[in-house]
Design a protein around this motif. Structure first.
Motif, short mmCIF file in Angstrom:
data_model
loop_
_atom_site.label_atom_id
_atom_site.label_comp_id
_atom_site.label_asym_id
_atom_site.label_seq_id
_atom_site.Cartn_x
_atom_site.Cartn_y
_atom_site.Cartn_z
N UNK A 68 0.82 -1.21 0.00
CA UNK A 68 0.00 0.00 0.00
C UNK A 68 0.85 1.26 0.00
N UNK A 69 1.89 1.26 0.82
CA UNK A 69 2.80 2.42 0.88
C UNK A 69 3.47 2.62 -0.48
N UNK A 70 3.96 1.55 -1.08
CA UNK A 70 4.61 1.65 -2.39
C UNK A 70 3.64 2.15 -3.46
N UNK A 71 2.40 1.71 -3.41
CA UNK A 71 1.41 2.14 -4.39
C UNK A 71 1.17 3.64 -4.28
N UNK A 72 1.01 4.13 -3.07
CA UNK A 72 0.80 5.56 -2.87
C UNK A 72 2.02 6.34 -3.32
N UNK A 73 3.20 5.87 -2.96
CA UNK A 73 4.42 6.56 -3.38
C UNK A 73 4.54 6.60 -4.89
N UNK A 74 4.18 5.51 -5.57
CA UNK A 74 4.25 5.47 -7.04
C UNK A 74 3.28 6.47 -7.66
N UNK A 75 2.08 6.56 -7.12
CA UNK A 75 1.10 7.51 -7.64
C UNK A 75 1.57 8.93 -7.42
N UNK A 76 2.07 9.23 -6.21
CA UNK A 76 2.50 10.58 -5.90
C UNK A 76 3.71 11.01 -6.71
N UNK A 77 4.54 10.04 -7.10
CA UNK A 77 5.72 10.37 -7.91
C UNK A 77 5.41 10.30 -9.40
N UNK A 78 4.17 10.00 -9.75
CA UNK A 78 3.75 9.85 -11.16
C UNK A 78 4.54 8.74 -11.84
N UNK A 79 5.02 7.79 -11.07
CA UNK A 79 5.78 6.66 -11.59
C UNK A 79 4.96 5.39 -11.44
#
Length: 82
Positions: A68-79
């Motif tokens: 979940x943390x990685x998914x949010x980080x990926x969305x926030x980084x547009x990656x």
């Protein structure tokens, strides 16, 4: 695994989730609760009359939080996944 393989074959990005660090857990749980859960790692036990853990439960739960943390980080980084 089959869904991940199919998604990757169609061009999607599949990432192996890492276990969440205790610091992430402490943003929503008390230190005593995190310590109590960590103490269960590697063994099977009954938390109550209908909730049981296996030796892998703590690691699996931390990996779920990490995903979940990685998914949010990926969305926030547009990656994020395509």
């Amino acid at each position: 695994q089959a869904l991940a393989t199919e998604f990757a074959a169609s061009g999607g990005v599949v990432r192996e989730p890492a276990e969440a660090a205790d610091e992430a857990l402490l943003t929503v749980h008390t230190p005593d609760y995190v310590a109590a859960i960590n103490a269960l790692a590697g063994r099977a036990t009954a938390l109550d009359g209908d909730t049981f853990t296996s030796p892998a439960s703590v690691a699996v739960a931390k990996r779920a939080v990490g995903a979940g943390v990685q998914a949010v980080e990926a969305v926030l980084s547009a990656d994020g996944p395509t």
